[in-house]
Design an enzyme around this catalytic site. Structure first.
Site: not given
Length: 293
Positions: A55, A99, A122
């Site tokens: 990422k 995460q 997300d």
């Protein structure tokens, strides 16, 4: 017998990231603030380490300002929520990603719900989930399911109207949002799950078969209609010939003899997830700027 065309997720993702990089470069040329993404990781998990590195690398390629916050395994929920609050209040941060998985002493849903809806890149906040269900264009959509739709379109064309999509798996992260996204593309959608009594029979009806169950090579050729497009979301580490290898939820070689097109593992859905994380960051940035103007 012919084998299926391989759907190159990396190539499709590269195109999307290049487009984002062009948009960011234009902002830079105009002297504007660049989009910012904050990634928070608690503890050390080898798979998560790889994802976070990828990422960060993609952020650099696109010109997005990426920040990493690595917290100790023993970090308290109060301290983690405090960090999220600070990032919510930081005008230079457009997107926040925590995460997963988190250590067991932390409540994942409570942490995810604390992220500001407008920075939830997300797409897991209940408000964004609701917006997706309602077809609200301001929704930040979960990245992996959006990647699945785009990969199907890369084979079948932009218009998926009338296609029968069967999704194997009903998770909040992939299965459920994928169903909403394919419905928005005017597809007929069937969801197969652990309580389905005739999963393989239902799956064989699919023009597009999306598999996201987390079980290595569970779906074999008996699940696949000849000529179907197969999107394998799974990534599983198995031991074979004395060494570990990554496989999907689909038995690739035998299914490739039946399907028209199939995503590999790795190199299929995975790159798309990160590309859409950046796209969501751009969308969050643009909505934020619009509110500030």
């Amino acid at each position: 017998m012919e084998t299926a065309a391989i759907i190159n997720g990396k190539q499709v993702a590269d195109t999307l990231v290049d487009t984002i990089a062009t948009r960011v470069a234009q902002l830079d040329a105009e002297g504007k603030r660049l989009p910012g993404l904050a990634v928070v990781m608690v503890g050390s998990n080898p798979a998560s380490d790889v994802y976070v590195r990828n990422k960060t690398r993609r952020c650099q390629q696109a010109g997005i300002v990426g920040q990493e916050f690595r917290l100790d395994e023993a970090t308290t929920e109060s301290d983690l929520l405090g960090l999220v609050d600070r990032l919510n209040a930081d005008p230079s941060v457009d997107g926040i990603l925590v995460q997963l998985p988190l250590p067991s002493h932390l409540n994942e849903q409570r942490v995810l719900n604390r992220i500001a809806v407008a920075k939830d890149v997300d797409g897991f906040h209940p408000n964004n989930v609701g917006k997706l269900s309602l077809g609200d264009a301001t929704a930040l959509v979960p990245c992996t399911p959006q990647g699945c739709v785009t990969l199907a379109q890369s084979v079948l064309g932009e218009d998926l109207s009338g296609k029968h999509v069967v999704i194997v798996g009903r998770s909040n992260i992939v299965g459920k949002p994928a169903a909403q996204l394919f419905l928005a593309q005017h597809c007929s959608v069937t969801v197969v799950h652990s309580r389905s009594s005739n999963g393989a029979e239902l799956a064989r009806q699919a023009d597009i078969l999306v598999v996201a169950v987390g079980r290595a090579e569970m779906v074999g050729p008996e699940w696949v209609k000849p000529g179907a497009v197969v999107i394998d979301v799974g990534i599983n580490r198995i031991e074979g010939d004395g060494k570990a290898k990554l496989v999907g939820d689909v038995a690739f070689a035998p299914v490739a003899k039946v399907a028209a097109a199939i995503t590999p593992v790795p190199g299929g859905v995975g790159p798309m997830t990160i590309a859409y994380l950046l796209e969501n960051t751009m969308k969050a940035y643009e909505m934020n700027q619009h509110q500030c103007d």
